[in-house]
Scaffold this motif. Structure first.
Motif, PDB file in Angstrom:
ATOM      1  N   ASP A  36      75.734  41.577 -33.363  1.00 26.68           N
ATOM      2  CA  ASP A  36      77.069  41.239 -33.863  1.00 26.68           C
ATOM      3  C   ASP A  36      78.113  42.051 -33.100  1.00 26.68           C
ATOM      4  N   GLU A  37      78.724  41.461 -32.098  1.00 25.03           N
ATOM      5  CA  GLU A  37      79.708  42.141 -31.248  1.00 25.03           C
ATOM      6  C   GLU A  37      79.286  43.570 -30.941  1.00 25.03           C
ATOM      7  N   PRO A  38      78.101  43.736 -30.370  1.00 26.36           N
ATOM      8  CA  PRO A  38      77.601  45.102 -30.207  1.00 26.36           C
ATOM      9  C   PRO A  38      78.436  45.928 -29.234  1.00 26.36           C
ATOM     10  N   PHE A  39      79.111  45.245 -28.285  1.00 30.57           N
ATOM     11  CA  PHE A  39      79.851  46.013 -27.284  1.00 30.57           C
ATOM     12  C   PHE A  39      81.361  45.893 -27.495  1.00 30.57           C
ATOM     13  N   GLY A  40      81.744  45.416 -28.689  1.00 27.81           N
ATOM     14  CA  GLY A  40      83.162  45.149 -28.952  1.00 27.81           C
ATOM     15  C   GLY A  40      84.050  46.363 -28.811  1.00 27.81           C
ATOM     16  N   ALA A  41      83.513  47.533 -29.186  1.00 28.80           N
ATOM     17  CA  ALA A  41      84.367  48.712 -29.210  1.00 28.80           C
ATOM     18  C   ALA A  41      84.305  49.499 -27.898  1.00 28.80           C
ATOM     19  N   LEU A  42      83.584  48.962 -26.917  1.00 24.72           N
ATOM     20  CA  LEU A  42      83.380  49.750 -25.688  1.00 24.72           C
ATOM     21  C   LEU A  42      84.334  49.310 -24.587  1.00 24.72           C
ATOM     22  N   ASP A  43      84.529  50.170 -23.610  1.00 19.45           N
ATOM     23  CA  ASP A  43      85.432  49.811 -22.524  1.00 19.45           C
ATOM     24  C   ASP A  43      84.721  48.871 -21.550  1.00 19.45           C
ATOM     25  N   GLU A  44      85.522  48.219 -20.720  1.00 24.45           N
ATOM     26  CA  GLU A  44      85.071  47.158 -19.828  1.00 24.45           C
ATOM     27  C   GLU A  44      83.878  47.571 -18.957  1.00 24.45           C
ATOM     28  N   ILE A  45      83.943  48.779 -18.405  1.00 23.89           N
ATOM     29  CA  ILE A  45      82.923  49.188 -17.434  1.00 23.89           C
ATOM     30  C   ILE A  45      81.584  49.389 -18.127  1.00 23.89           C
ATOM     31  N   VAL A  46      81.633  50.114 -19.246  1.00 20.77           N
ATOM     32  CA  VAL A  46      80.401  50.347 -20.003  1.00 20.77           C
ATOM     33  C   VAL A  46      79.843  49.012 -20.485  1.00 20.77           C
ATOM     34  N   ARG A  47      80.749  48.149 -20.874  1.00 26.05           N
ATOM     35  CA  ARG A  47      80.370  46.853 -21.400  1.00 26.05           C
ATOM     36  C   ARG A  47      79.632  46.016 -20.351  1.00 26.05           C
ATOM     37  N   ASP A  48      80.194  45.974 -19.141  1.00 28.86           N
ATOM     38  CA  ASP A  48      79.535  45.252 -18.044  1.00 28.86           C
ATOM     39  C   ASP A  48      78.133  45.788 -17.812  1.00 28.86           C
ATOM     40  N   HIS A  49      78.047  47.110 -17.802  1.00 31.69           N
ATOM     41  CA  HIS A  49      76.767  47.760 -17.529  1.00 31.69           C
ATOM     42  C   HIS A  49      75.745  47.390 -18.606  1.00 31.69           C
ATOM     43  N   LEU A  50      76.193  47.458 -19.873  1.00 29.73           N
ATOM     44  CA  LEU A  50      75.266  47.154 -20.959  1.00 29.73           C
ATOM     45  C   LEU A  50      74.896  45.675 -20.957  1.00 29.73           C
ATOM     46  N   ASN A  51      75.861  44.804 -20.586  1.00 28.73           N
ATOM     47  CA  ASN A  51      75.553  43.382 -20.489  1.00 28.73           C
ATOM     48  C   ASN A  51      74.434  43.143 -19.483  1.00 28.73           C
ATOM     49  N   GLU A  52      74.535  43.801 -18.329  1.00 36.10           N
ATOM     50  CA  GLU A  52      73.490  43.642 -17.308  1.00 36.10           C
ATOM     51  C   GLU A  52      72.149  44.127 -17.823  1.00 36.10           C
ATOM     52  N   ILE A 104      85.152  35.652 -23.702  1.00 32.73           N
ATOM     53  CA  ILE A 104      84.630  34.472 -22.996  1.00 32.73           C
ATOM     54  C   ILE A 104      83.719  34.867 -21.829  1.00 32.73           C
ATOM     55  N   PRO A 105      84.152  35.793 -20.948  1.00 31.62           N
ATOM     56  CA  PRO A 105      83.263  36.150 -19.825  1.00 31.62           C
ATOM     57  C   PRO A 105      81.917  36.673 -20.301  1.00 31.62           C
ATOM     58  N   GLU A 106      81.939  37.457 -21.369  1.00 33.58           N
ATOM     59  CA  GLU A 106      80.683  38.012 -21.878  1.00 33.58           C
ATOM     60  C   GLU A 106      79.765  36.884 -22.341  1.00 33.58           C
ATOM     61  N   ALA A 107      80.332  35.958 -23.098  1.00 33.28           N
ATOM     62  CA  ALA A 107      79.527  34.859 -23.619  1.00 33.28           C
ATOM     63  C   ALA A 107      78.933  34.035 -22.482  1.00 33.28           C
ATOM     64  N   VAL A 108      79.760  33.694 -21.495  1.00 33.88           N
ATOM     65  CA  VAL A 108      79.276  32.837 -20.412  1.00 33.88           C
ATOM     66  C   VAL A 108      78.259  33.580 -19.557  1.00 33.88           C
ATOM     67  N   PHE A 109      78.528  34.844 -19.310  1.00 34.08           N
ATOM     68  CA  PHE A 109      77.635  35.620 -18.454  1.00 34.08           C
ATOM     69  C   PHE A 109      76.248  35.751 -19.065  1.00 34.08           C
ATOM     70  N   LEU A 110      76.185  35.937 -20.396  1.00 28.98           N
ATOM     71  CA  LEU A 110      74.902  36.243 -21.018  1.00 28.98           C
ATOM     72  C   LEU A 110      74.094  35.006 -21.402  1.00 28.98           C
ATOM     73  N   SER A 111      74.787  33.914 -21.780  1.00 23.31           N
ATOM     74  CA  SER A 111      74.114  32.920 -22.610  1.00 23.31           C
ATOM     75  C   SER A 111      73.430  31.801 -21.849  1.00 23.31           C
ATOM     76  N   THR A 112      72.426  31.217 -22.514  1.00 22.64           N
ATOM     77  CA  THR A 112      71.911  29.924 -22.091  1.00 22.64           C
ATOM     78  C   THR A 112      72.552  28.829 -22.925  1.00 22.64           C
ATOM     79  N   LYS A 113      73.113  29.224 -24.074  1.00 25.26           N
ATOM     80  CA  LYS A 113      73.739  28.260 -24.959  1.00 25.26           C
ATOM     81  C   LYS A 113      74.926  28.943 -25.633  1.00 25.26           C
TER      82      LYS A 113
END
Lengths: 381, 279
Positions: free
Chosen positions: B182-198, B218-227
């Protein structure tokens, strides 16, 4: 180093104190020390006291030996001066005049100066900081006792109003068996038993109340009612129910400690937030697992608040309850009878014991709290 | 204890097989209405959604569209008022009691009186696993989220990003096949967020878990998801379901490609349309 610290303040407190010492010494030199018209030079001990205080004050003003040797010397000189003042005051009880008070003020200012100097040494090393953090409050306590002693003996305050610390001490050391028996009766039996039963049963009740909402609505108002009962109304009834000996005092302590513990534990058990409870739910955690792994740890700051409040309440309750019937032993019994016999120094000795026991009890609970709730924002270091 | 655990596992396998083989979550015509003092609030209305094993599904939508509520229904933290839902072929409650999923909250929700290692051990203690298994899983999952060496630290001694990583390790330690975030990276800054997404993507690729991920980026959703499931508010409902054709093996550079931008565009259009409907 020292100058940078000092210069941050609006005025130079140590220098001001040193000037005050010198001024008071001059006053002491020219004004009568004791009635009718005794000058300082006629009392050799006070002359010595005056000279060493003068040297200490002037030494600081001249900036000579502003290092740790000078500071330790200042502390020693102040201690000697205080001792000389106390020693002569008892020979001239009630006859002190303006010169004596000037010297008292000078000694007090010198001890303040010593503390100011100690505070400067604080930042040097961790061990030094720790020691000085203990020494400064101790010095404060000693200073108060010394001034108390000097004022009471110097001004000749009647013993019934306020005995000197030395008299209380003599009485205290002379009646150790009686005091120990009283302490055993009141503290080791009534207070500790009442405290543990009161806090323990309130804790268990709180868990029950928390589990069964029906009980929360029924029991909390009753607990509130009982805690609102005046202790002087409850104590005689407890004596009638449980007899003259310590169980009736323990009962009073239970009544006094029960409600604070109950209310605090109940609100502590509600202190965990929704997310933490949801987390336990996602783990399919049972009621008891959630209680022990989340809600009780979360409640600990609240519980320790109650334990600390109760540590002092318990002692007050037990002592007051003894005013309403007791065997011929106990701190409250001793206070009420010795007041009647005008033995005020014995009353003060009991007060000293009660204060010491209460502080130690509170201190132990506070130490325990620090160990248990180290994680709480108010405890983190 | 191990006998019991393995019994549970077989039970779950049986359940899985009795439903459609790869269907992890099956939501049918589901609605949820909160009764409040100001009248009923339709948090979710007529939700139909199928999630298969190995999917990475994102719920995206504006605040109040019910994306978190939907995730909480899957996790049995909320009960639907109408419609049906199965998780692993059984009811969400049974799935929760089987410890079928790991849940990562918006905040780390670590217990401050436990060290990081003991926080990760918390669900394992509740599950009654042996000390050896606990130690093994703590070590493995702390390595996975790059937190090795911080075992003895307390949560409040770590940064927000590290705390969140610890909470992910805690969810992973349960070794669930289904991860609800549930929005696990919502409170984090962009750089940390990108890293954790990867890191999350790598983890997902490595383990073939099913992930349901709530976000409003939106970028997070598109980057991560298959759906990508686009939700819109009042009442909370599904506006669009987008199946991403991006390769499963992706890195952050993919965000510059036309395919990525095309999907992002469709998500944005969906969000905008959902919003305008409301006014």
């Amino acid at each position: 180093m020292s100058t940078t610290i000092v210069s941050r303040r609006r005025f130079d407190m140590p220098a001001l104190l040193a000037w005050f010492v010198v001024t008071m010494v001059v006053v002491g030199l020219f004004m009568p020390i004791f009635k009718p018209d005794i000058g300082v030079m006629e009392v050799p001990k006070l002359a010595v006291c005056l000279v060493i205080l003068a040297i200490a004050g002037v030494r600081y003003e001249l900036g000579f030996m502003r290092n740790w040797i000078g500071d330790v010397a200042l502390g020693l000189v102040t201690a000697v001066a205080a001792w000389l003042l106390i020693d002569t005051a008892s020979d001239y009880a009630g006859e002190a005049t303006i010169g004596f008070w000037a010297l008292t003020a000078a000694a007090w200012a010198a001890s303040w100066l010593f503390v100011e100097r100690l505070a400067i040494w604080k930042s040097r090393s961790q061990a030094a900081t720790r020691i000085i953090n203990l020494v400064i409050p101790a010095l404060f306590g000693i200073t108060i006792l010394v001034i108390w002693q000097l004022v009471v003996t110097g001004a000749g305050v009647p013993k019934v109003l306020l005995p000197a610390p030395s008299e209380i001490w003599v009485r205290l050391t002379g009646s150790v068996p009686i005091l120990w028996a009283d302490f055993q009766q009141t503290f080791l039996k009534a207070v500790l038993a009442g405290y543990f039963i009161g806090c323990g049963s309130a804790f268990l009740t709180a868990i029950l109340v928390d589990r069964v909402p029906f009980l929360r609505r029924g029991l909390l108002p009753i607990g509130n009612l009982v805690s609102a009962l005046p202790i002087i109304g409850v104590a005689p009834i407890m004596v009638m129910w449980f007899g003259f000996d310590w169980p009736s005092k323990a009962a009073v302590v239970i009544i006094m400690t029960f409600f604070p513990m109950l209310v605090n534990t109940v609100s502590g058990l509600a202190a965990s937030d929704a997310m933490q409870r949801d987390l336990m739910r996602t783990y399919a955690s049972s009621y008891w697992q959630t209680l022990f792994k989340l809600r009780l740890p979360m409640a600990m700051p609240f519980i320790f608040n109650a334990l600390k409040i109760n540590s002092t309440l318990a002692l007050i309750g037990a002592i007051v309850a003894e005013f309403f019937g007791t065997p011929i032993v106990g701190m409250g019994f001793r206070i009420s009878t010795e007041v009647g016999r005008m033995n005020v120094d014995m009353v003060w000795a009991e007060i000293a014991i009660a204060a010491l026991a209460g502080s130690l009890f509170y201190g132990i609970v506070a130490l325990l709290e620090r160990a248990v709730t180290f994680w709480h924002p108010s405890m983190r270091r | 204890m191990t006998a019991l655990a393995s019994a549970k596992d077989t039970e779950m396998v049986v359940n899985k097989n009795s439903a459609s083989p790869n269907r992890v979550i099956d939501i049918d015509n589901l609605s949820l209405t909160f009764e409040t003092n100001d009248g009923p609030v339709h948090a979710l209305s007529d939700i139909d959604l199928k999630i298969d094993e190995g999917d990475f599904v994102s719920f995206i939508g504006p605040s109040g569209c019910g994306k978190t509520t939907l995730l909480r229904v899957i996790a049995d933290l909320e009960r639907p008022t109408a419609g049906s839902i199965t998780v692993n072929g059984v009811s969400p409650e049974e799935a929760r009691l089987n410890r079928a999923y790991g849940y990562v909250f918006q905040a780390a929700a670590l217990y401050p009186w436990r060290t990081i290692a003991r926080n990760i051990a918390l669900p394992l203690e509740i599950m009654g696993l042996g000390k050896d298994v606990q130690q093994h899983r703590i070590k493995k999952n702390m390595e996975l989220v790059n937190l090795s060496g911080f075992e003895k630290k307390y949560p409040w001694q770590l940064s927000g990003g590290m705390q969140q990583r610890a909470s992910i390790a805690r969810a992973l330690a349960v070794e669930p096949d289904l991860l609800l975030m549930d929005e696990p990276f919502g409170a984090l800054d962009e750089i940390v967020r990108d890293h954790l997404n990867e890191q999350l993507l790598q983890l997902w690729a490595k383990t073939n878990k099913t992930v349901v991920f709530v976000t409003h980026s939106i970028p997070e959703a598109v980057f991560l998801s298959t759906k990508i499931v686009v939700l819109c508010p009042r009442p909370g409902r599904i506006y669009d379901i987008i199946d991403s054709d991006l390769p499963r093996d992706r890195n952050l550079d993919i965000r510059e490609t036309p395919e990525f931008l095309k999907i992002a565009h469709r998500v944005r259009d969906g969000l905008r349309a959902g919003h305008s409907y409301e006014d």
